[in-house]
Design a protein around this motif. Structure first.
Motif, PDB file in Angstrom:
ATOM      1  N   VAL A 251      16.954   0.156 -17.304  1.00  9.25           N
ATOM      2  CA  VAL A 251      17.209  -1.105 -17.780  1.00  9.25           C
ATOM      3  C   VAL A 251      18.620  -1.628 -17.230  1.00  9.25           C
ATOM      4  CG1 VAL A 251      15.900  -1.306 -19.361  1.00  9.25           C
ATOM      5  CG2 VAL A 251      17.936  -0.289 -20.005  1.00  9.25           C
ATOM      6  N   PHE A 252      19.112  -2.791 -17.029  1.00 11.54           N
ATOM      7  CA  PHE A 252      20.212  -3.304 -16.473  1.00 11.54           C
ATOM      8  C   PHE A 252      20.726  -4.997 -17.085  1.00 11.54           C
ATOM      9  CE2 PHE A 252      18.043  -0.737 -13.583  1.00 11.54           C
ATOM     10  CZ  PHE A 252      18.993   0.006 -13.236  1.00 11.54           C
ATOM     11  N   GLU A 253      21.826  -4.982 -17.122  1.00 12.73           N
ATOM     12  CA  GLU A 253      22.052  -6.228 -17.690  1.00 12.73           C
ATOM     13  C   GLU A 253      21.657  -7.662 -16.741  1.00 12.73           C
ATOM     14  OE1 GLU A 253      25.880  -7.032 -19.877  1.00 12.73           O
ATOM     15  OE2 GLU A 253      26.820  -5.100 -19.004  1.00 12.73           O
ATOM     16  N   THR A 254      21.477  -7.368 -15.590  1.00 10.40           N
ATOM     17  CA  THR A 254      20.867  -8.507 -14.691  1.00 10.40           C
ATOM     18  C   THR A 254      19.579  -7.840 -14.104  1.00 10.40           C
ATOM     19  OG1 THR A 254      22.984  -9.757 -14.380  1.00 10.40           O
ATOM     20  CG2 THR A 254      20.989  -9.958 -12.943  1.00 10.40           C
ATOM     21  N   GLU A 255      18.498  -8.207 -14.315  1.00 16.02           N
ATOM     22  CA  GLU A 255      17.318  -7.679 -13.557  1.00 16.02           C
ATOM     23  C   GLU A 255      16.449  -8.639 -12.856  1.00 16.02           C
ATOM     24  OE1 GLU A 255      14.748  -5.872 -16.642  1.00 16.02           O
ATOM     25  OE2 GLU A 255      16.510  -4.246 -17.272  1.00 16.02           O
TER      26      GLU A 255
END
Length: 311
Positions: A251-255
């Motif tokens: 998971v990432f801050e922007t996907e």
């Protein structure tokens, strides 16, 4: 039936599979798939994953929103929802998939697989003597349904498992802690940290530069919850410096993760595209149907979310 319909929206899930599963559990439910919603006034229930801005504003009679997943942080921040009941999905299939991913990620580090992968690329026979699992300390941050299932599975395999959560938990084989002091102890004592905390305003950047610095040099991080729980700039720095030896990130801050993001260039990072756990319609539809039955009777849905807490 007219006037008692559910709208389904997801850009990644199989809408027809969900329709079939829901109707099998609740034959009288009128399931409508976005954009074919018919009369918006008929919609009483929504089963969604990250719908676009303004999506809910069309439905004046909405009573229940069920999130297609365990994390509901995106729903808590919307301005197009009137007061409704919120619920999240929780089913054995989701728990099993998450536990399998966490076991894979933790065991990959426990058995030194990244070192062997690099040795393979070099064409080098590189022996590392295996450590017994009971010597490897794993910290699981977040002991909700998914976190508890993962912690329990790791403990059953023989790992030394610490857990951390907002409220006290008792899980067989897991030493559970709470509070800021508990978080710092788990970080400082763990060889591998697994992040499964729900994202709320209080947990945004829960792991920043100061928290990552508490982890032992050479520790590993696994994040399978939400990207914004970790300060990505601080994480990149910790990985570049060698303070953190490895990270597995789902998971990432922007996907999707932007192509220019520095995480792509680090060979001590494994990136997967938010696939650690998915909902299985045939299993999860039972919970959705039961929540709808309860709401029809004026009762709270299953796995109701408290908007004040965010989970």
């Amino acid at each position: 039936m007219s006037g008692d319909a559910l709208v389904f929206y997801s850009s990644v899930d199989n809408a027809q599979a969900w329709r079939s599963a829901l109707i099998a559990e609740l034959p009288d439910l009128d399931v409508r798939i976005e954009p074919d919603v018919g009369n918006p006034a008929d919609i009483r229930y929504a089963l969604c994953w990250t719908p676009p801005a303004g999506f809910f504003a069309r439905f004046p009679n909405l009573q229940l929103v069920v999130n297609l997943g365990a994390g509901v942080d995106s729903l808590m921040q919307r301005d197009d929802l009137v007061p409704v009941k919120f619920a999240r999905l929780n089913d054995p299939g989701m728990e099993a998939m998450m536990a399998s991913y966490v076991i894979f990620a933790v065991t990959r580090y426990a058995r030194d697989i990244p070192a062997f992968e690099r040795a393979t690329r070099r064409g080098e026979w590189h022996y590392i003597h295996p450590r017994p699992l009971f010597e490897i300390k794993v910290g699981v941050l977040g002991l909700g349904e998914l976190g508890a299932a993962a912690a329990k599975a790791l403990a059953a395999m023989g790992y030394a498992v610490w857990g951390w959560s907002r409220s006290p938990k008792e899980i067989p084989g897991v030493t559970a802690r709470t509070g800021r002091e508990g978080l710092e102890r788990v970080l400082a004592e763990s060889d591998i940290v697994v992040c499964l905390v729900p994202l709320t305003p209080q947990t945004h950047h829960l792991l920043g530069a100061a928290e990552l610095a508490l982890m032992p040099r050479g520790a590993k991080l696994v994040n399978v919850s939400r990207g914004a729980l970790v300060d990505e700039a601080a994480l990149v720095e910790a990985l570049r410096s060698g303070h953190l030896a490895e990270a597995t990130l789902d998971v990432f801050e922007t996907e999707p993760l932007p192509k220019e993001h520095p995480l792509w260039s680090l060979d001590n990072v494994l990136i997967t595209p938010h696939v650690a756990s998915i909902t299985v319609p045939e299993l999860a539809a039972r919970d959705v149907a039961e929540s709808i039955r309860r709401v029809r009777q004026g009762l709270p849905p299953l796995h109701e979310v408290d908007p004040r807490r965010g989970y």
